[in-house]
Motif scaffolding. Structure first.
Motif, PDB file in Angstrom:
ATOM      1  N   SER A 213      69.041  52.167  12.948  1.00 18.14           N
ATOM      2  CA  SER A 213      68.120  52.439  12.193  1.00 18.14           C
ATOM      3  C   SER A 213      66.894  51.395  12.584  1.00 18.14           C
ATOM      4  O   SER A 213      65.646  52.012  12.396  1.00 18.14           O
ATOM      5  CB  SER A 213      68.304  52.101  10.731  1.00 18.14           C
TER       6      SER A 213
ATOM      7  N   SER B  24      66.468  48.327   5.355  1.00 17.03           N
ATOM      8  CA  SER B  24      66.218  49.505   6.020  1.00 17.03           C
ATOM      9  C   SER B  24      65.347  50.508   5.382  1.00 17.03           C
ATOM     10  O   SER B  24      64.504  51.207   5.720  1.00 17.03           O
ATOM     11  CB  SER B  24      67.507  50.151   6.416  1.00 17.03           C
TER      12      SER B  24
ATOM     13  N   VAL C 297      71.125  56.524   6.495  1.00 11.65           N
ATOM     14  CA  VAL C 297      71.427  55.008   6.781  1.00 11.65           C
ATOM     15  C   VAL C 297      72.215  54.388   6.000  1.00 11.65           C
ATOM     16  O   VAL C 297      73.252  53.447   6.217  1.00 11.65           O
ATOM     17  CB  VAL C 297      70.160  54.361   7.066  1.00 11.65           C
TER      18      VAL C 297
END
Length: 226
Positions: free
Chosen positions: A26, A128, A148
């Protein structure tokens, strides 16, 4: 100019042979997306980046932690703001600088969250998501926010390491400028040291170099496993 879809797909293609952890993958995607924050249409994202940097700076200062980590985000925002599109941020020195600043800041955010006794995986998910909101095209946010966190949760062990974070962001950033080499206008790879533009031929050479390195890495990885 390649679309965000092409940069997204290409960053994954470039990163997958070297990165197998979903969090670091990511970061590669975020690295590829952040490079175009020098575009005038991304001013709102730069404001978010600046605000995050200010909040992080004051939070770390109050907690008596290295607040320079937050300042690095503010510096990033200024670099993007001052850089012309496909200027410094689209050069080797630019992506090295930005990748280090972002990696340094990620460690700072993680340290701050850890100070509040937030678990490692939740901290990685929060990082993230925050960076995804700032850097990614809005059309990518929904699948990013779903895939993610799930990937981070099912990953057995994720060790946060400054070097690995830096390399993940760098790989994604390099994938962006590599793809831009195949555009008619090309890019100034060694800006600000040189104004020479590099185009498709340089992109082909770099892509072949990547393929060679990827094969070596995968071969060695398989040799260790078996």
């Amino acid at each position: 100019m390649p679309s965000y879809k092409k940069h997204t797909l290409f960053s994954l293609i470039i990163a997958v042979p070297f990165i197998h952890d979903i969090f670091y993958l990511s970061l590669a995607l975020i690295g590829a997306s952040m490079i175009d924050m020098d575009h005038h249409i991304r001013k709102n994202d730069l404001i978010l980046l600046t605000v995050l940097g200010i909040l992080l700076t004051f939070s770390l200062y109050i907690l008596k932690l290295p607040f320079l980590i937050g300042i690095s985000l503010i510096i990033m925002a200024f670099i993007f703001y001052l850089s012309k599109h496909r200027g410094f941020t689209h050069s080797i020195s630019g992506v090295l600088t930005l990748s280090f600043l972002l990696a340094f800041s990620i460690i700072g955010i993680y340290t701050l969250l850890h100070g509040f006794n937030i678990t490692e995986k939740i901290s990685l998910i929060v990082i993230s998501i925050i960076l995804g909101i700032i850097t990614l095209n809005k059309k990518l946010l929904l699948p990013f926010f779903i895939l993610v966190p799930i990937g981070i949760i099912i990953t057995k062990n994720t060790d946060l390491n400054l070097l690995y974070v830096f390399l993940a962001v760098l790989i994604g950033s390099l994938s962006h400028i590599l793809l831009d080499l195949f555009t008619p206008s090309g890019i100034r790879l060694f800006n600000p040291l040189s104004s020479k533009k590099f185009k498709k031929s340089s992109g082909v050479i770099l892509f072949i170099s990547w393929a060679f390195l990827a094969l070596i890495y995968v071969f060695k990885l398989n040799s260790i496993v078996f």
